[in-house]
Scaffold this active site. Sequence first.
Site, PDB file in Angstrom:
ATOM      1  N   LYS A 120       0.818 -22.038 -12.991  1.00  0.00           N
ATOM      2  CA  LYS A 120       1.476 -23.129 -13.510  1.00  0.00           C
ATOM      3  C   LYS A 120       3.249 -22.758 -13.604  1.00  0.00           C
ATOM      4  CE  LYS A 120      -2.586 -24.817 -15.877  1.00  0.00           C
ATOM      5  NZ  LYS A 120      -2.959 -25.305 -17.202  1.00  0.00           N
ATOM      6  N   LYS A 133     -11.708 -30.509  -4.730  1.00  0.00           N
ATOM      7  CA  LYS A 133     -12.407 -30.960  -6.120  1.00  0.00           C
ATOM      8  C   LYS A 133     -11.758 -32.254  -6.651  1.00  0.00           C
ATOM      9  CE  LYS A 133     -13.895 -28.461 -10.287  1.00  0.00           C
ATOM     10  NZ  LYS A 133     -13.549 -27.218 -11.005  1.00  0.00           N
ATOM     11  N   LYS A 171      -8.777 -35.212 -12.647  1.00  0.00           N
ATOM     12  CA  LYS A 171      -8.008 -36.157 -13.509  1.00  0.00           C
ATOM     13  C   LYS A 171      -6.852 -36.158 -13.074  1.00  0.00           C
ATOM     14  CE  LYS A 171      -8.009 -32.791 -17.279  1.00  0.00           C
ATOM     15  NZ  LYS A 171      -8.625 -32.543 -18.732  1.00  0.00           N
TER      16      LYS A 171
END
Length: 330
Positions: A111, A192, A195
């Site tokens: 990240k 995968k 969201k």
Amino acid sequence: MAKIFSGVQPTSIPHLGNYLGAMQNFATLQKGNDCIYCIVDEHAVTLPQDPATMQNNIRNLAALYLAMGIDPKQSILFIQSEVPCHAQLGWIMQCISYMGELERMTQFKDKSKGKNAVPAGLLTYPPLMAADILLYQTELVPVGADQKQHLELTRNLAERFNHKYAPVFTLPEPYIPPVGARIMSLAEPTKKMSKSDKNKKGTIFTLDPENQIVKKIRSAITDDEATIRYDREHKPGISNLLDIFSLCAGRSIDELVGAYQGKGYGEFKTDVAEAVVTMLKPIQERYRNLIESSELDEVLDEGAEKAYTIARSTLNQVYKAMGMGRVSRL
């Protein structure tokens, strides 16, 4: 009977993969175990969040937990920021953590990669996650592959504290729930379901209306073979739809493959969509009854009180072991 803790960030509406892969097991786990389910909003703010969206997501997630079968008479459901012990023990866990072990965390590296400014919370949220778990003397933590490193850090911090100060913490063990196949994107079936996917056609959210679910499944990427069989390598799209169909309808992959021999993809996709809609319908109806009700607030208020009682007891033991505060007040 085991003590189980699980936390979910309120960064979006859970999608079909979240439900089939983990959340549907929550209701099963509460039978015969002491389960604590937490909406971890303090973790969510390690990255910028829109306040209004955050508030909606917290309430939506709480209502969905209950709609999916969490029983407040059997389990504790609460919001992390409403129990201040999490942040308090999180600070203690930061103080016994080492910079090197936090910098080696895979999610931090992923990240923070390529960013000029990285929030300090992104580095230090693993100790807060450890606090979430350790506050409740958790014995089992449902984890996926991407969370195993965090649980190992939690165990290391618990052992470090117990050895240096006093044996306060239970060492949690990973719990790998029995799940179906990994649910993949409808638009890119080798990835995968997510969201955060920019292509919203690839993700079915648990609150999607029926017409959107049907449209997304009808447009799901498949192949030109026109044969329904399970083959993850050569037929990822059809295999993914078979997984979804199987889990939603409660029918085996082999049974479905046999039932659709000689039938086209159109009919198959229509039936997959019907199975998904049928499974989600009662969840969505229960959600709509809860979302603006006083019942939801009562459950969250009671959950926060119960969680605080347990968490405060653990925190008092920590403070006493470390010589913090006044012993007479702990």
